[in-house]
Design a protein around this motif. Structure first.
Motif, PDB file in Angstrom:
ATOM      1  N   LEU A 142       4.031  13.763 -13.487  1.00  0.00           N
ATOM      2  CA  LEU A 142       3.570  13.343 -14.809  1.00  0.00           C
ATOM      3  C   LEU A 142       2.223  13.923 -15.225  1.00  0.00           C
ATOM      4  O   LEU A 142       1.926  13.993 -16.420  1.00  0.00           O
ATOM      5  N   ALA A 143       1.400  14.316 -14.270  1.00  0.00           N
ATOM      6  CA  ALA A 143       0.056  14.781 -14.625  1.00  0.00           C
ATOM      7  C   ALA A 143       0.096  15.983 -15.551  1.00  0.00           C
ATOM      8  O   ALA A 143      -0.754  16.129 -16.443  1.00  0.00           O
ATOM      9  N   THR A 144       1.090  16.849 -15.377  1.00  0.00           N
ATOM     10  CA  THR A 144       1.184  18.054 -16.203  1.00  0.00           C
ATOM     11  C   THR A 144       1.404  17.731 -17.678  1.00  0.00           C
ATOM     12  O   THR A 144       1.129  18.557 -18.550  1.00  0.00           O
ATOM     13  N   TYR A 145       1.890  16.507 -17.968  1.00  0.00           N
ATOM     14  CA  TYR A 145       2.110  16.085 -19.357  1.00  0.00           C
ATOM     15  C   TYR A 145       0.921  15.315 -19.913  1.00  0.00           C
ATOM     16  O   TYR A 145       1.002  14.757 -21.010  1.00  0.00           O
ATOM     17  N   GLY A 146      -0.162  15.267 -19.161  1.00  0.00           N
ATOM     18  CA  GLY A 146      -1.354  14.576 -19.643  1.00  0.00           C
ATOM     19  C   GLY A 146      -1.427  13.107 -19.274  1.00  0.00           C
ATOM     20  O   GLY A 146      -2.291  12.383 -19.789  1.00  0.00           O
ATOM     21  N   VAL A 147      -0.553  12.644 -18.399  1.00  0.00           N
ATOM     22  CA  VAL A 147      -0.609  11.256 -17.942  1.00  0.00           C
ATOM     23  C   VAL A 147      -1.803  11.076 -17.017  1.00  0.00           C
ATOM     24  O   VAL A 147      -2.049  11.889 -16.128  1.00  0.00           O
TER      25      VAL A 147
ATOM     26  N   ARG B   4      -7.649   5.367  -6.714  1.00  0.00           N
ATOM     27  CA  ARG B   4      -6.815   6.283  -5.934  1.00  0.00           C
ATOM     28  C   ARG B   4      -6.737   5.880  -4.456  1.00  0.00           C
ATOM     29  O   ARG B   4      -5.822   6.291  -3.759  1.00  0.00           O
ATOM     30  N   THR B   5      -7.656   5.086  -4.003  1.00  0.00           N
ATOM     31  CA  THR B   5      -7.666   4.660  -2.606  1.00  0.00           C
ATOM     32  C   THR B   5      -6.842   3.390  -2.462  1.00  0.00           C
ATOM     33  O   THR B   5      -7.078   2.397  -3.154  1.00  0.00           O
ATOM     34  N   ALA B   6      -5.860   3.419  -1.553  1.00  0.00           N
ATOM     35  CA  ALA B   6      -4.907   2.310  -1.433  1.00  0.00           C
ATOM     36  C   ALA B   6      -5.592   0.988  -1.148  1.00  0.00           C
ATOM     37  O   ALA B   6      -5.184  -0.061  -1.674  1.00  0.00           O
ATOM     38  N   SER B   7      -6.633   1.003  -0.332  1.00  0.00           N
ATOM     39  CA  SER B   7      -7.303  -0.245   0.031  1.00  0.00           C
ATOM     40  C   SER B   7      -8.081  -0.857  -1.129  1.00  0.00           C
ATOM     41  O   SER B   7      -8.503  -2.008  -1.054  1.00  0.00           O
ATOM     42  N   GLU B   8      -8.242  -0.106  -2.211  1.00  0.00           N
ATOM     43  CA  GLU B   8      -8.998  -0.589  -3.371  1.00  0.00           C
ATOM     44  C   GLU B   8      -8.107  -1.070  -4.506  1.00  0.00           C
ATOM     45  O   GLU B   8      -8.614  -1.465  -5.557  1.00  0.00           O
TER      46      GLU B   8
ATOM     47  N   GLU C 214       0.826  -1.211   0.000  1.00  0.00           N
ATOM     48  CA  GLU C 214       0.000   0.000   0.000  1.00  0.00           C
ATOM     49  C   GLU C 214       0.861   1.262   0.000  1.00  0.00           C
ATOM     50  O   GLU C 214       0.542   2.243  -0.688  1.00  0.00           O
ATOM     51  N   LEU C 215       1.947   1.244   0.771  1.00  0.00           N
ATOM     52  CA  LEU C 215       2.831   2.412   0.801  1.00  0.00           C
ATOM     53  C   LEU C 215       3.508   2.624  -0.555  1.00  0.00           C
ATOM     54  O   LEU C 215       3.655   3.774  -1.006  1.00  0.00           O
ATOM     55  N   LEU C 216       3.933   1.556  -1.197  1.00  0.00           N
ATOM     56  CA  LEU C 216       4.572   1.673  -2.507  1.00  0.00           C
ATOM     57  C   LEU C 216       3.617   2.259  -3.541  1.00  0.00           C
ATOM     58  O   LEU C 216       3.979   3.181  -4.291  1.00  0.00           O
TER      59      LEU C 216
ATOM     60  N   ALA D 191       3.771   5.822  -5.509  1.00  0.00           N
ATOM     61  CA  ALA D 191       3.747   5.876  -6.972  1.00  0.00           C
ATOM     62  C   ALA D 191       2.666   6.833  -7.466  1.00  0.00           C
ATOM     63  O   ALA D 191       2.897   7.621  -8.394  1.00  0.00           O
ATOM     64  N   VAL D 192       1.481   6.778  -6.866  1.00  0.00           N
ATOM     65  CA  VAL D 192       0.399   7.692  -7.268  1.00  0.00           C
ATOM     66  C   VAL D 192       0.801   9.134  -6.998  1.00  0.00           C
ATOM     67  O   VAL D 192       0.601  10.023  -7.837  1.00  0.00           O
ATOM     68  N   GLU D 193       1.398   9.384  -5.831  1.00  0.00           N
ATOM     69  CA  GLU D 193       1.851  10.733  -5.504  1.00  0.00           C
ATOM     70  C   GLU D 193       2.899  11.222  -6.509  1.00  0.00           C
ATOM     71  O   GLU D 193       2.852  12.377  -6.975  1.00  0.00           O
ATOM     72  N   ALA D 194       3.823  10.337  -6.876  1.00  0.00           N
ATOM     73  CA  ALA D 194       4.872  10.717  -7.820  1.00  0.00           C
ATOM     74  C   ALA D 194       4.296  11.007  -9.201  1.00  0.00           C
ATOM     75  O   ALA D 194       4.724  11.947  -9.888  1.00  0.00           O
TER      76      ALA D 194
END
Length: 424
Positions: A330-335, A341-345, A316-318, A322-325
């Motif tokens: 990467l989001a600014t490039y359209g990724v 988004r929820t770790a438990s899911e 879950e931490l990994l 990764a989502v935070e990174a």
């Protein structure tokens, strides 16, 4: 260079990781900076080299044919019991190692529809792994059955509500994956299993993308059948044999379709008629792949030492990092994140989408950054809890960002430029 904040956070997380010391137990590879494909093929443990060498020299070479009488024939069930105890929440006598995932899924699915002879439908989602879909398509053709398809969200998977809308009095079998191979979405096994049972159907779960990363409680959840591979988070190596689970309540009546000598009650009687073995061994068909399951046993020992709750916490931490990174770099490039988004899911991987990824992945591999690609536009970042560092995640995300930034500059430079404006 990695963004300094991201790199620093990765270093802090690696320092605080209580499982970090296990990473040195895995073999590395020259030139690989970041290996994020453990959800497809796990790194080998260094101890696997020793165990395989010892087996070849001392057992295969030393005991020769006598080895079958000295424990080899019992190895598939012994490892199956360990697998059930350590990762699946299954009591002894319900799990066994045999065949490939495809063959075991076929055996179990075919047995399930045979156990519901008056029913005519199989329920499966459209985004399930191709093997699962192809197998039930073949069984439906063979048995004259109808497939009921569930459409799922691209970044999700089948829900209890989806299954409730699809099952009915004609449903013989529901076949779903615990963790979706593309999105990483974790299905609610106990709730979905209850919905299927309320409709009188049996359920077969594919745990290929969860076993060894996401804990399961198959007995407590009331699961009928399950199967999965052993070369992902169980690190059994390429083509390692798969495993199967059959609930105790179904063992006496299991009618699997591939009858082989080692699944018979007395294999060495060489009898003229087939009589199934008692218990889980009746699922076996041919000679067990002994060499192929030894590496799997090494990894199960390590998971048992670490404990599945700690493994899941690291997973879950990994994925959270990764989502935070991805959001930060990467989001600014359209990724786009194509996973929950929820770790438990989500399970042990996330998928990110961008049209440039198909061409980019070979470049990443060449430079020692190894995720995998899934059509149409997805890079999967597979994060194996006992062998993946947070720093590897930062390296991979930065490498992707650098290429997207470079592509953006190239596109901008190729556009026609207007002349300087003249004020009037």
């Amino acid at each position: 260079m990695i963004g300094s904040t991201l790199a620093a956070r990765a270093a802090d997380l690696d320092t605080a990781d209580p499982l970090a010391h296990h990473r040195k137990l895995f073999l590395g590879a020259d030139g690989v900076q970041s290996y994020l494909d453990g959800n497809s093929l796990g790194r080998p443990l260094a101890s696997t080299v020793d165990s395989l060498t010892a087996f070849v020299e001392e057992q295969w070479g030393g005991r020769l044919i006598r080895g079958w009488d000295e424990g080899w024939l019992e190895l598939p069930q012994r490892i199956g019991d360990q697998l059930g105890r350590v990762t699946l929440g299954a009591d002894a006598g319900q799990c066994i190692v045999a065949d490939s995932t495809s063959v075991l899924l076929y055996k179990l699915a075919r047995a399930a529809v045979a156990a519901r002879p008056d029913r005519t439908e199989i329920v499966i989602d459209r985004d399930n792994f191709p093997t699962d879909r192809f197998i039930v398509e073949g069984i439906a053709q063979e048995r004259g059955l109808t497939l009921r398809w569930i459409d799922v969200a691209y970044d999700g998977g089948a829900t209890p509500a989806d299954v409730a809308a699809a099952v009915g009095p004609q449903t013989a079998l529901v076949l779903l994956s615990h963790v979706a191979y593309r999105s990483g979405f974790i299905a609610d096994i106990p709730a979905i299993t209850a919905v299927a049972h309320d409709a009188g159907a049996l359920v077969l779960w594919d745990l290929s993308h969860s076993v060894g990363s996401v804990p399961a409680e198959l007995d407590a959840w009331g699961v009928d059948f399950a199967a999965g591979c052993s070369y992902k988070y169980l690190n059994g190596g390429p083509g390692a044999p798969a495993w199967a689970y059959v609930a105790q309540c179904h063992l006496a009546t299991l009618d699997q379709p591939i009858l082989g000598w080692l699944g018979s009650a007395d294999p060495f009687a060489m009898g003229s008629a087939y009589q199934p073995a008692d218990g889980i061994r009746r699922l076996v068909s041919g000679t067990p792949p002994i060499l192929g399951m030894l590496a799997m046993r090494e990894m199960l020992n390590l998971i048992e030492e670490s404990g599945m709750p700690a493994v899941r916490r690291k997973s879950e931490l990994l994925t959270a990092f990764a989502v935070e990174a991805v959001d930060e770099r990467l989001a600014t490039y359209g990724v786009v994140l194509a996973s929950p988004r929820t770790a438990s899911e989500r399970g042990g991987h996330i998928t990110i989408d961008h049209p440039a990824f198909s061409a980019m992945v070979p470049e990443l591999w060449r430079d020692g950054v190894i995720p995998d690609y899934r059509n149409p536009d997805g890079i999967r970042l597979g994060l194996s809890p006992l062998s993946t560092s947070f720093a590897e995640v930062a390296v991979a995300v930065d490498a992707i960002a650098a290429r997207l930034e470079s592509a953006g500059r190239d596109t901008a430079d190729s556009r026609p430029h207007s002349g300087p404006s003249t004020g009037g």
